[in-house]
Enzyme design. Structure first.
Site, short mmCIF file in Angstrom:
data_model
loop_
_atom_site.label_atom_id
_atom_site.label_comp_id
_atom_site.label_asym_id
_atom_site.label_seq_id
_atom_site.Cartn_x
_atom_site.Cartn_y
_atom_site.Cartn_z
N PRO A 142 1.05 -1.21 0.01
CA PRO A 142 -0.22 0.09 0.50
C PRO A 142 0.49 1.00 -0.19
CG PRO A 142 -0.52 -1.71 1.59
CD PRO A 142 0.19 -2.21 1.40
N TYR A 143 2.41 1.26 0.61
CA TYR A 143 2.76 2.56 0.64
C TYR A 143 3.49 3.01 -0.69
CZ TYR A 143 6.99 4.98 1.60
OH TYR A 143 8.62 6.18 2.05
N LEU A 144 3.98 1.43 -1.59
CA LEU A 144 4.95 1.59 -2.49
C LEU A 144 3.57 1.84 -3.51
CD1 LEU A 144 7.49 -0.71 -2.04
CD2 LEU A 144 7.48 1.56 -1.63
N LYS A 147 3.36 5.23 -3.28
CA LYS A 147 4.28 6.18 -4.12
C LYS A 147 4.22 6.58 -5.30
CE LYS A 147 6.82 7.87 -0.39
NZ LYS A 147 6.50 10.02 0.11
#
Length: 213
Positions: A126-128, A131
């Site tokens: 989810p973070y990547l 980003k």
């Protein structure tokens, strides 16, 4: 130069604000909590109180800046929804404010792996993804952008020596000190405009590494 750093209380941001202030720039840090203001003042920065999540627009904070830096993040303890509102939504909101107030220069603190989020493990995906989408938005914004993708972050003392890679997909670590130094140098290096690159600990002085982009 007047520089607004979103996520101004972060560990990279505080280092960057200190460097910018030492170089004689007006270093402003956007923070949500007034309780964090003293930490910014201590490094020579100007605290700007604003809510990256909930303010409808960041125009009032961005207006008058020569450049903006997105160094905010939801943090490792946050869930997927907050990563989308901060890591993606905050970056988009800052880009929109830059465009609407006539600020051309935008520097993004991204991450290695953002070029291939689906290859990451489930906890990082989810973070990547956030980003990756934020980077895409900034690239398409028409702003004078630079996207910096640091390797695994450490609190080791900086060396001023890095390895810069425009061919993405590398692995390695880099001290937060050196990331902040790269960001400060990027703002003074027009050759970095329009570039996306990864940085790791290396053996090349930062100005030389950036001049070769």
């Amino acid at each position: 130069m007047d520089v607004l750093v979103a996520g101004g209380h972060g560990r990279i941001a505080l280092r960057l604000l200190r460097l910018l202030a030492e170089q004689g720039h007006t270093a402003r840090g956007l923070i949500r909590s007034p309780s964090q203001a003293a930490d910014l003042t201590a490094v020579g920065a100007v605290p700007v109180i604003g809510d990256l999540d909930n303010d409808e627009t960041l125009d009032a904070y961005v207006k008058g800046a020569d450049a903006v830096v997105f160094a905010a993040g939801a943090g490792p303890g946050s869930g997927p929804a907050r990563k989308r509102t901060v890591d993606l939504g905050g970056a988009v909101k800052l880009a929109d404010a830059a465009r609407s107030t006539g600020v051309r220069r935008y520097v993004m603190v991204s991450s290695i792996g953002a070029d291939r989020p689906e290859a990451a493990d489930e906890s990082m995906r989810p973070y990547l993804r956030a980003k990756a989408e934020a980077d895409d938005y900034v690239r398409a914004s028409g702003l004078d952008f630079t996207i910096v993708r640091p390797g695994s972050l450490t609190d080791d003392p900086g060396t001023g020596l890095v390895r810069v890679a425009t061919e993405l997909g590398n692995r390695g670590s880099v001290p937060r000190d050196d990331v902040a130094a790269v960001l400060a140098a990027v703002l003074a290096t027009p050759a970095t405009i329009g570039k996306t690159f990864e940085i790791f600990t290396g053996d090349t002085p930062i100005p030389e590494a950036l001049s070769g982009l």
